[in-house]
Design a protein around this motif. Structure first.
Motif, PDB file in Angstrom:
ATOM      1  N   LEU A   1      29.563  26.647 -55.919  1.00 41.12           N
ATOM      2  CA  LEU A   1      29.121  25.237 -55.819  1.00 41.12           C
ATOM      3  C   LEU A   1      30.203  24.295 -56.620  1.00 41.12           C
ATOM      4  O   LEU A   1      30.522  23.107 -56.546  1.00 41.12           O
ATOM      5  N   SER A   2      30.916  25.002 -57.591  1.00 44.08           N
ATOM      6  CA  SER A   2      32.123  24.283 -58.226  1.00 44.08           C
ATOM      7  C   SER A   2      33.183  25.180 -58.929  1.00 44.08           C
ATOM      8  O   SER A   2      32.673  26.572 -58.733  1.00 44.08           O
ATOM      9  N   ASP A   3      33.857  24.786 -59.770  1.00 38.73           N
ATOM     10  CA  ASP A   3      34.698  25.977 -60.482  1.00 38.73           C
ATOM     11  C   ASP A   3      34.057  26.664 -61.166  1.00 38.73           C
ATOM     12  O   ASP A   3      34.475  27.689 -61.827  1.00 38.73           O
ATOM     13  N   THR A   4      32.985  26.506 -61.750  1.00 43.57           N
ATOM     14  CA  THR A   4      32.031  27.114 -62.796  1.00 43.57           C
ATOM     15  C   THR A   4      30.599  27.499 -62.343  1.00 43.57           C
ATOM     16  O   THR A   4      30.110  28.101 -63.106  1.00 43.57           O
ATOM     17  N   ALA A   5      30.252  27.139 -61.157  1.00 41.07           N
ATOM     18  CA  ALA A   5      29.170  27.567 -60.706  1.00 41.07           C
ATOM     19  C   ALA A   5      29.164  28.215 -59.416  1.00 41.07           C
ATOM     20  O   ALA A   5      29.576  27.697 -58.341  1.00 41.07           O
ATOM     21  N   HIS A   6      28.695  29.552 -59.436  1.00 41.96           N
ATOM     22  CA  HIS A   6      28.537  30.500 -58.375  1.00 41.96           C
ATOM     23  C   HIS A   6      27.213  31.133 -58.398  1.00 41.96           C
ATOM     24  O   HIS A   6      26.920  31.630 -59.251  1.00 41.96           O
ATOM     25  N   VAL A   7      26.417  30.782 -57.329  1.00 41.69           N
ATOM     26  CA  VAL A   7      25.119  31.404 -57.525  1.00 41.69           C
ATOM     27  C   VAL A   7      24.811  31.947 -56.088  1.00 41.69           C
ATOM     28  O   VAL A   7      25.042  31.734 -54.842  1.00 41.69           O
ATOM     29  N   ILE A   8      24.162  33.246 -56.099  1.00 42.41           N
ATOM     30  CA  ILE A   8      23.793  34.013 -54.979  1.00 42.41           C
ATOM     31  C   ILE A   8      22.210  33.616 -54.891  1.00 42.41           C
ATOM     32  O   ILE A   8      21.556  33.846 -56.076  1.00 42.41           O
ATOM     33  N   ILE A   9      21.560  33.185 -53.933  1.00 38.61           N
ATOM     34  CA  ILE A   9      20.330  32.808 -53.885  1.00 38.61           C
ATOM     35  C   ILE A   9      19.535  33.662 -53.049  1.00 38.61           C
ATOM     36  O   ILE A   9      20.045  33.844 -51.699  1.00 38.61           O
ATOM     37  N   ILE A  10      18.670  34.590 -53.268  1.00 33.70           N
ATOM     38  CA  ILE A  10      17.712  35.261 -52.631  1.00 33.70           C
ATOM     39  C   ILE A  10      16.352  34.434 -52.082  1.00 33.70           C
ATOM     40  O   ILE A  10      15.793  33.975 -52.892  1.00 33.70           O
ATOM     41  N   TYR A  11      16.337  34.104 -51.013  1.00 27.93           N
ATOM     42  CA  TYR A  11      15.253  33.286 -50.454  1.00 27.93           C
ATOM     43  C   TYR A  11      14.212  34.049 -49.856  1.00 27.93           C
ATOM     44  O   TYR A  11      14.215  35.067 -49.179  1.00 27.93           O
ATOM     45  N   MET A  12      12.853  33.885 -50.489  1.00 30.58           N
ATOM     46  CA  MET A  12      11.629  34.574 -50.195  1.00 30.58           C
ATOM     47  C   MET A  12      10.737  33.365 -49.499  1.00 30.58           C
ATOM     48  O   MET A  12      10.962  32.338 -49.590  1.00 30.58           O
ATOM     49  N   ARG A  13       9.853  34.045 -49.078  1.00 32.85           N
ATOM     50  CA  ARG A  13       8.708  33.260 -48.449  1.00 32.85           C
ATOM     51  C   ARG A  13       7.339  33.831 -48.853  1.00 32.85           C
ATOM     52  O   ARG A  13       7.070  35.061 -49.107  1.00 32.85           O
ATOM     53  N   ALA A  14       6.338  32.998 -49.122  1.00 31.96           N
ATOM     54  CA  ALA A  14       4.974  33.600 -49.627  1.00 31.96           C
ATOM     55  C   ALA A  14       3.940  32.712 -49.278  1.00 31.96           C
ATOM     56  O   ALA A  14       4.188  31.281 -48.697  1.00 31.96           O
ATOM     57  N   LEU A  15       2.743  32.963 -49.366  1.00 33.01           N
ATOM     58  CA  LEU A  15       1.357  32.067 -49.146  1.00 33.01           C
ATOM     59  C   LEU A  15       0.852  31.900 -50.307  1.00 33.01           C
ATOM     60  O   LEU A  15       1.036  32.900 -51.381  1.00 33.01           O
ATOM     61  N   LEU A  16      -0.043  30.885 -50.528  1.00 38.81           N
ATOM     62  CA  LEU A  16      -0.748  30.904 -51.841  1.00 38.81           C
ATOM     63  C   LEU A  16      -1.942  31.890 -51.623  1.00 38.81           C
ATOM     64  O   LEU A  16      -2.455  32.204 -50.509  1.00 38.81           O
ATOM     65  N   SER A  17      -2.345  32.578 -52.953  1.00 38.24           N
ATOM     66  CA  SER A  17      -3.344  33.479 -52.745  1.00 38.24           C
ATOM     67  C   SER A  17      -4.578  32.843 -52.498  1.00 38.24           C
ATOM     68  O   SER A  17      -5.538  33.502 -51.848  1.00 38.24           O
ATOM     69  N   ASP A  18      -4.810  31.579 -52.865  1.00 38.98           N
ATOM     70  CA  ASP A  18      -6.016  30.770 -52.752  1.00 38.98           C
ATOM     71  C   ASP A  18      -5.584  29.724 -52.083  1.00 38.98           C
ATOM     72  O   ASP A  18      -4.754  28.731 -52.781  1.00 38.98           O
ATOM     73  N   PRO A  19      -5.752  29.172 -50.783  1.00 37.36           N
ATOM     74  CA  PRO A  19      -5.151  28.089 -50.122  1.00 37.36           C
ATOM     75  C   PRO A  19      -5.840  26.724 -51.061  1.00 37.36           C
ATOM     76  O   PRO A  19      -5.230  25.802 -50.646  1.00 37.36           O
TER      77      PRO A  19
END
Length: 140
Positions: free
Chosen positions: A76-94
């Protein structure tokens, strides 16, 4: 010595064809953008444990059916490098309602239609969605 990349876990929390987003207030990355709940992976944590912990810490919501969707590599910049793990989930109680547990870090949480997201959306998230990722699609 160059800074090491950070590993983040972000969660697509799905409900009625909508996803949960909050507007970040204080962050080194993505300040004042709408982003998924999530945060940094802690030592020894699984992606699923991190997703559940971060969603609880930020929104007060309990989640289930947590699974990995994809990963992105973001310089993202000279000082910001991030690996993003994208997850998906549902509400335990809707019937749970998201709470703004960290008001110093987020303006609040709301459900947004995937085709009508608020702006500005966090850059890596917007790019991935524009690239065709659909968090509602189930792979067989």
């Amino acid at each position: 010595m160059s800074p090491a990349p950070k590993i983040g876990v972000a969660v697509f929390l799905l409900k009625d064809n909508k996803i949960l987003l909050g507007r970040r207030l204080s962050s080194n990355i993505g300040t004042h953008t709408y982003a998924l709940p999530g945060g940094h992976l802690e030592f020894g944590e699984s992606f699923e444990e991190c997703a559940a912990r971060e969603v609880m810490e930020e929104t007060g919501l309990e989640i289930k059916n947590i699974e990995m969707l994809t990963t992105t590599n973001n310089v993202l910049s000279d000082t910001a490098h991030v690996i993003i793990i994208y997850m998906r989930a549902l509400l335990s109680d809707p019937h749970q309602t998201p709470q703004n547990v960290e008001p110093d870090k987020c303006e609040g949480w709301n459900w947004y239609d995937l085709n009508n997201l608020p702006e500005p959306t966090f850059g890596p998230l917007r790019a991935m969605l524009q690239g065709g990722l659909n968090p509602f699609h189930v792979h067989n």
